[in-house]
Design a protein around this motif. Sequence first.
Motif, PDB file in Angstrom:
ATOM      1  N   ALA A   1       8.580  13.840   6.226  1.00 54.90           N
ATOM      2  CA  ALA A   1       9.191  12.888   5.292  1.00 54.90           C
ATOM      3  C   ALA A   1       9.918  11.770   6.046  1.00 54.90           C
ATOM      4  O   ALA A   1       9.863  10.602   5.651  1.00 54.90           O
ATOM      5  CB  ALA A   1      10.158  13.619   4.363  1.00 54.90           C
ATOM      6  N   ILE A   2      10.583  12.110   7.145  1.00 52.20           N
ATOM      7  CA  ILE A   2      11.274  11.095   7.959  1.00 52.20           C
ATOM      8  C   ILE A   2      10.261  10.108   8.544  1.00 52.20           C
ATOM      9  O   ILE A   2      10.480   8.888   8.525  1.00 52.20           O
ATOM     10  CB  ILE A   2      12.086  11.779   9.079  1.00 52.20           C
ATOM     11  CG1 ILE A   2      13.263  12.559   8.473  1.00 52.20           C
ATOM     12  CG2 ILE A   2      12.575  10.762  10.105  1.00 52.20           C
ATOM     13  CD1 ILE A   2      14.002  13.423   9.472  1.00 52.20           C
ATOM     14  N   VAL A   3       9.149  10.636   9.056  1.00 52.72           N
ATOM     15  CA  VAL A   3       8.115   9.761   9.612  1.00 52.72           C
ATOM     16  C   VAL A   3       7.572   8.817   8.533  1.00 52.72           C
ATOM     17  O   VAL A   3       7.446   7.601   8.740  1.00 52.72           O
ATOM     18  CB  VAL A   3       6.976  10.600  10.218  1.00 52.72           C
ATOM     19  CG1 VAL A   3       5.805   9.699  10.619  1.00 52.72           C
ATOM     20  CG2 VAL A   3       7.469  11.372  11.434  1.00 52.72           C
ATOM     21  N   GLY A   4       7.254   9.373   7.364  1.00 49.57           N
ATOM     22  CA  GLY A   4       6.720   8.546   6.287  1.00 49.57           C
ATOM     23  C   GLY A   4       7.703   7.492   5.811  1.00 49.57           C
ATOM     24  O   GLY A   4       7.321   6.336   5.560  1.00 49.57           O
ATOM     25  N   MET A   5       8.981   7.865   5.705  1.00 47.54           N
ATOM     26  CA  MET A   5       9.990   6.895   5.268  1.00 47.54           C
ATOM     27  C   MET A   5      10.147   5.769   6.275  1.00 47.54           C
ATOM     28  O   MET A   5      10.288   4.598   5.914  1.00 47.54           O
ATOM     29  CB  MET A   5      11.333   7.603   5.059  1.00 47.54           C
ATOM     30  CG  MET A   5      11.353   8.561   3.865  1.00 47.54           C
ATOM     31  SD  MET A   5      11.136   7.723   2.278  1.00 47.54           S
ATOM     32  CE  MET A   5      12.668   6.809   2.180  1.00 47.54           C
TER      33      MET A   5
ATOM     34  N   TYR B   1       0.841  -1.212   0.000  1.00 49.55           N
ATOM     35  CA  TYR B   1       0.000   0.000   0.000  1.00 49.55           C
ATOM     36  C   TYR B   1       0.873   1.260   0.000  1.00 49.55           C
ATOM     37  O   TYR B   1       0.557   2.244  -0.683  1.00 49.55           O
ATOM     38  CB  TYR B   1      -0.915  -0.006   1.218  1.00 49.55           C
ATOM     39  CG  TYR B   1      -2.101  -0.927   1.096  1.00 49.55           C
ATOM     40  CD1 TYR B   1      -3.070  -0.719   0.120  1.00 49.55           C
ATOM     41  CD2 TYR B   1      -2.260  -2.004   1.955  1.00 49.55           C
ATOM     42  CE1 TYR B   1      -4.169  -1.558   0.003  1.00 49.55           C
ATOM     43  CE2 TYR B   1      -3.358  -2.847   1.845  1.00 49.55           C
ATOM     44  CZ  TYR B   1      -4.301  -2.622   0.865  1.00 49.55           C
ATOM     45  OH  TYR B   1      -5.381  -3.458   0.750  1.00 49.55           O
ATOM     46  N   PHE B   2       1.945   1.243   0.796  1.00 46.90           N
ATOM     47  CA  PHE B   2       2.857   2.388   0.780  1.00 46.90           C
ATOM     48  C   PHE B   2       3.390   2.635  -0.630  1.00 46.90           C
ATOM     49  O   PHE B   2       3.400   3.774  -1.129  1.00 46.90           O
ATOM     50  CB  PHE B   2       4.031   2.143   1.733  1.00 46.90           C
ATOM     51  CG  PHE B   2       3.703   2.348   3.173  1.00 46.90           C
ATOM     52  CD1 PHE B   2       2.978   3.441   3.596  1.00 46.90           C
ATOM     53  CD2 PHE B   2       4.125   1.439   4.134  1.00 46.90           C
ATOM     54  CE1 PHE B   2       2.669   3.621   4.928  1.00 46.90           C
ATOM     55  CE2 PHE B   2       3.831   1.608   5.465  1.00 46.90           C
ATOM     56  CZ  PHE B   2       3.099   2.700   5.870  1.00 46.90           C
ATOM     57  N   ALA B   3       3.872   1.555  -1.258  1.00 45.28           N
ATOM     58  CA  ALA B   3       4.423   1.676  -2.607  1.00 45.28           C
ATOM     59  C   ALA B   3       3.362   2.149  -3.590  1.00 45.28           C
ATOM     60  O   ALA B   3       3.654   2.933  -4.511  1.00 45.28           O
ATOM     61  CB  ALA B   3       5.013   0.340  -3.053  1.00 45.28           C
TER      62      ALA B   3
ATOM     63  N   MET C   1      -1.850   4.025   1.813  1.00 43.41           N
ATOM     64  CA  MET C   1      -1.580   4.663   0.522  1.00 43.41           C
ATOM     65  C   MET C   1      -1.434   6.177   0.683  1.00 43.41           C
ATOM     66  O   MET C   1      -0.563   6.795   0.062  1.00 43.41           O
ATOM     67  CB  MET C   1      -2.700   4.343  -0.463  1.00 43.41           C
ATOM     68  CG  MET C   1      -2.782   2.884  -0.891  1.00 43.41           C
ATOM     69  SD  MET C   1      -4.042   2.593  -2.143  1.00 43.41           S
ATOM     70  CE  MET C   1      -3.311   3.437  -3.545  1.00 43.41           C
ATOM     71  N   ALA C   2      -2.292   6.767   1.525  1.00 49.10           N
ATOM     72  CA  ALA C   2      -2.212   8.218   1.737  1.00 49.10           C
ATOM     73  C   ALA C   2      -0.896   8.609   2.394  1.00 49.10           C
ATOM     74  O   ALA C   2      -0.334   9.670   2.106  1.00 49.10           O
ATOM     75  CB  ALA C   2      -3.390   8.675   2.596  1.00 49.10           C
ATOM     76  N   VAL C   3      -0.389   7.757   3.297  1.00 53.01           N
ATOM     77  CA  VAL C   3       0.923   8.025   3.905  1.00 53.01           C
ATOM     78  C   VAL C   3       1.999   8.025   2.829  1.00 53.01           C
ATOM     79  O   VAL C   3       2.883   8.892   2.802  1.00 53.01           O
ATOM     80  CB  VAL C   3       1.243   6.984   4.991  1.00 53.01           C
ATOM     81  CG1 VAL C   3       2.680   7.125   5.465  1.00 53.01           C
ATOM     82  CG2 VAL C   3       0.292   7.140   6.172  1.00 53.01           C
ATOM     83  N   GLY C   4       1.943   7.041   1.917  1.00 57.58           N
ATOM     84  CA  GLY C   4       2.900   7.023   0.815  1.00 57.58           C
ATOM     85  C   GLY C   4       2.804   8.261  -0.055  1.00 57.58           C
ATOM     86  O   GLY C   4       3.812   8.807  -0.506  1.00 57.58           O
ATOM     87  N   MET C   5       1.568   8.731  -0.281  1.00 62.51           N
ATOM     88  CA  MET C   5       1.381   9.937  -1.096  1.00 62.51           C
ATOM     89  C   MET C   5       1.808  11.205  -0.368  1.00 62.51           C
ATOM     90  O   MET C   5       2.162  12.203  -0.998  1.00 62.51           O
ATOM     91  CB  MET C   5      -0.088  10.054  -1.501  1.00 62.51           C
ATOM     92  CG  MET C   5      -0.562   8.982  -2.476  1.00 62.51           C
ATOM     93  SD  MET C   5      -2.323   9.117  -2.799  1.00 62.51           S
ATOM     94  CE  MET C   5      -2.404  10.792  -3.441  1.00 62.51           C
TER      95      MET C   5
END
Length: 584
Positions: A370-374, A40-42, A286-290
């Motif tokens: 960005a750090i949190v999402g990564m 989902y992230f990808a 998915m929203a986190v990835g976006m």
Amino acid sequence: MSLEFSELEILFLQALALMTTACLVVPVFKRVGLGGVLGYFASGVLVKWLFSASFSGHAAEELLHFAEFGVVLFLFVVGLELTPAALWRMRRDIFGLGLAQLLGCAALLGGAAYALLGRVEVATTIGFGLALSSTAVVMQLLDERGERGTRYGKKAFAVLLLQDLAIVPLLLGVEVLGAQGEGGAQGSGLGALAISAAAVALLVFAGRYLLTPLFHLVARSELRELMTASALAVVIGAAMLVDLAGLSYAMGAFIAGVMLAESAFRHEVEANIEPFRGLFLGLFFMAVGMSIDLGVVAAQWHVIAGATAGAMAIKAALVLGVGRIGSLDGASSRKLAVALCQHGEFGFVLFGAAATAGVLSPELGSTLIAIVGMSMALSPLLFAAEQRFTREEPEVLEEDFTDAGAPVLVVGFGRFGQIIAQMLFTTGVGATILDRDAERVREARSFGFRVHFGDGSRAEVLRAAGGAEACMIVVACGLATETDQTVAAIQRTFPDTPVLARAFDRRHAIRLRQGGVERIVRETFDGAISMGASVLEELGQPREVVRSVARDVRSRDLERLRHQIAGADPTDLMRVRPEPLRRS
């Protein structure tokens, strides 16, 4: 000819892009063993890259807020599985391990931030924001691995619950830091805490005295869709109530779930909520990835990569120590560290509030998000790596096997093993029962069954359970893979002991026979024989004819099975069929 789309059409196109990408990407990630969460992230990153014109940063942020409903539903379902008594038993882990993890990580990460940035208020905000882990990611990954009920899984949940509780005072702290010493901040903070406490008290009262009568009323209508609507209304209402009081909306849903945990409608509500929970949780990932700003990542990739790796390493090291303090063994402490080393979705909320209050600059806030999402995207990879490349330590047996050593050892106490045990006990045959599901063991004991906890695929567990003294070992596990592992362990440890194994289908029976198991019961085959005999009897066939037909079908099938085990072509063995029966 240029195409112009209305806002509604653009919304439909965005939804189509999200669903199509997820349907293509997630199964691939599941197939290669990386799990659905990373898929989902990808998918979110891919959609953001392919449709950057449609999904601007503002649109991605709106989608993230909308998809956070998945976290709300997730915690509601988690709450349904925890009674207030069970939650009370967890209080030491929640306020002991949880508080130690939060304060310890905040001190270490905040100290590192102060060394780099030199501002106390900024370092404090960063320390606490990065100390939070992702409830949605961790619990979903634990579910995928079937480890939510393990010791480390329960301690991970306790720590996450403390973090969810802490988000309220952390947000108040950000407001105080943003006020920069202006008067009234302390008074407003105490007032907000009082309002939050009143909201929780109101929610507990409503959950205890109003929800069950509500569901009784809805159930009388016998309209399934109304029950689903009622369940969603309870979740949304609880989330909105605590959100208006300044609390975490997810915490409101969790409290509502706990209040319904002892209700007779718990399973019905959970079944109605489950499809929405899975859909919205996938959308949240998915929203986190976006939400990851690819431009910021490209411009500061070295800073983000270094900070992400460093912060996750610091968290992992501290959580590892916390796990050992919490009486976990080395393997479980390592798993706990891997589970909690990422940063969480409430980091988005905290850093966003800090940027609005002026504690963080917009550029620093974007970098931290960005750090949190990564880190959230890396978490499934770390889970998979820990599972694949680390050696399992021998299980420490906490069960008392002093009464083991009965003539029959039954491994597995699910729906199949329970019937076997009842037949043995009815005829006075002693049996030692073993199951690796802790919840099932506790439930069985509440009904008077003496069931031992342990994994039957481990030689030391089989020995402790009296496998060496058993005249026969019955393998009645609930999964084919579990059956195969248990049979292999028995054959290695007690090669001369007869084994009777449950086969799930024809292929599984062939695999067991080829592995050396001579005594096999196929649950689907024997159930079908019984049902076929019942059909013939209902149609008026004499009982002796029905028994003869059952014996004939069984013998023919056994002959086909022998040929298949020997390598014959199954299609050649299906040509001979029983003669048709004459109608009586």
